[in-house]
Write an enzyme that holds these catalytic residues in place. Structure first.
Site, PDB file in Angstrom:
ATOM      1  N   ASP A   1       6.912  -2.780   7.968  1.00  0.00           N
ATOM      2  CA  ASP A   1       7.025  -3.635   6.778  1.00  0.00           C
ATOM      3  C   ASP A   1       8.452  -4.133   6.562  1.00  0.00           C
ATOM      4  OD1 ASP A   1       4.366  -3.180   6.366  1.00  0.00           O
ATOM      5  OD2 ASP A   1       4.672  -1.588   4.902  1.00  0.00           O
TER       6      ASP A   1
ATOM      7  N   ASP B   1       0.830  -1.206   0.000  1.00  0.00           N
ATOM      8  CA  ASP B   1       0.000   0.000   0.000  1.00  0.00           C
ATOM      9  C   ASP B   1       0.871   1.265   0.000  1.00  0.00           C
ATOM     10  OD1 ASP B   1       0.906  -0.407   2.597  1.00  0.00           O
ATOM     11  OD2 ASP B   1      -0.991   0.144   3.554  1.00  0.00           O
TER      12      ASP B   1
ATOM     13  N   ASP C   1       6.834   0.793   3.646  1.00  0.00           N
ATOM     14  CA  ASP C   1       6.878  -0.027   2.426  1.00  0.00           C
ATOM     15  C   ASP C   1       8.075   0.398   1.562  1.00  0.00           C
ATOM     16  OD1 ASP C   1       4.015   0.563   3.313  1.00  0.00           O
ATOM     17  OD2 ASP C   1       3.675  -1.177   2.024  1.00  0.00           O
TER      18      ASP C   1
ATOM     19  N   ILE D   1       2.598  -6.350   2.350  1.00  0.00           N
ATOM     20  CA  ILE D   1       2.909  -5.305   3.332  1.00  0.00           C
ATOM     21  C   ILE D   1       1.846  -4.207   3.295  1.00  0.00           C
ATOM     22  CG2 ILE D   1       5.362  -5.765   3.663  1.00  0.00           C
ATOM     23  CD1 ILE D   1       6.032  -3.832   1.431  1.00  0.00           C
TER      24      ILE D   1
END
Ligand SMILES: [Ca+2]
Length: 315
Positions: free
Chosen positions: A245, A12, A17, A128
């Site tokens: 993540d 996302d 991330d 993630i």
């Protein structure tokens, strides 16, 4: 040369991330086959643009990006995000608009199913973000998960500690029904990095400052997009910086960092007034179900931190 390991990243595209993806790109024995996006920290389409910025930064625009689900299974969409920023990357857009040349027209879910057939038994999927894409892939093709080699996710909690409500972790809470389908219908080896584990392995601020003082474009980029998250953390007196993540990605890249894990049956509460989205672990076998996940309980901090530094290095 040995065959490269095949990774697909479903994201996302929030700031953690970004660091996790830099980490994957820093491993020469890993081929990132594709990146699929899902709504969560930002909307799925914006997440695609964010990923393009990372791929541009790292000269890896050959990696295709597929936009996945923009709404949860029940049709909800993202609300404002004061940690990741509304665009997921700290609301500091590049002056040059990001390229879209690597954003594909095929839907992310269809791409996931197709790649699982083209590379049966070879793909490690790293999730993630919220689990909407994987849940829909599993519904469209019940054998989808059986064709994956393994799946590593950041999501859920095991001590009922929440980060978006009193009792729930963000990714599971954002699309609780998708998390339910994922846990109960994917049928592939799943390794879970929970919110509490991330909290337990958060970074002292002086370590974080050293990580972001590295004089590379990658570190500068991370510093820029993380500023909002850092300011938010300080404003709320968080004693440490909390990457999430990155730990799931580190475990997928180098399972040796996992010091301790337990195999348990895990599901998710979808009905609770206070507990919707909370991960539920059947510690005492009330449900008489086979374990469906490996829950990571401890990681090697030294190796993990080395991986964080390697991700922003230029070598
Ligand atoms: Ca994420």
């Amino acid at each position: 040369m040995a065959e490269k390991r095949l990774f697909v990243i479903d994201t996302d595209a929030g700031v953690d991330d970004a660091q996790a993806i830099l980490m994957a790109l820093s491993y020469p024995d890993v081929k990132v086959l594709a990146i699929t996006t899902v709504s969560g920290n930002t909307l799925a389409a914006q997440a695609g643009l964010n990923i393009s910025r990372i791929l541009q930064l790292t000269n890896r625009l050959e990696i295709p990006v597929f936009i996945g689900c923009s709404e949860t299974l029940l049709g909800d969409v993202k609300e404002k995000d004061s940690y990741h920023g509304d665009d997921g990357f700290g609301d500091v857009p590049d002056l040059n608009s990001p390229t879209e040349e690597n954003i594909q027209t095929e839907h992310g879910v269809q791409a996931l199913i197709r790649m699982s057939k083209e590379h049966e038994g070879e793909i490690t999927l790293i999730c993630i973000g919220p689990l909407t894409n994987v849940a829909i892939a599993t519904r469209m093709d019940p054998d989808f998960g059986k064709r994956l080699k393994a799946c590593y996710i950041m999501g859920g909690n095991y001590k009922a500690v929440g980060n978006i409500t009193t009792s729930a972790e963000f990714n599971f809470h954002y699309d609780a029904e998708a998390a339910y389908v994922f846990l109960n219908k994917l049928f592939c080896p799943i390794t879970i990095v929970t919110w509490e584990l991330c909290k337990d392995h958060s970074l002292e601020w002086d370590l974080y400052d050293r990580l972001r003082s590295v004089e590379t474009e990658k570190a500068k980029f991370m510093r820029k997009i993380e500023k909002k998250a850092v300011d938010f953390s300080h404003a709320n007196h968080w004693p440490k910086f909390v990457p999430c993540d990155e730990i799931a990605m580190a475990a997928a890249l180098n399972p040796d960092i996992i010091i301790q894990s337990v195999n348990v049956y895990a599901t998710v509460e979808v009905n609770g007034h206070f507990t919707r989205g909370q991960m539920v672990i059947d510690w005492r076998d009330f449900l008489n179900k086979k374990p469906n996940v490996a829950l990571v309980m401890d990681i090697d901090d030294k190796k993990y931190v080395e991986m964080l530094f390697k991700a922003v290095d230029d070598k």
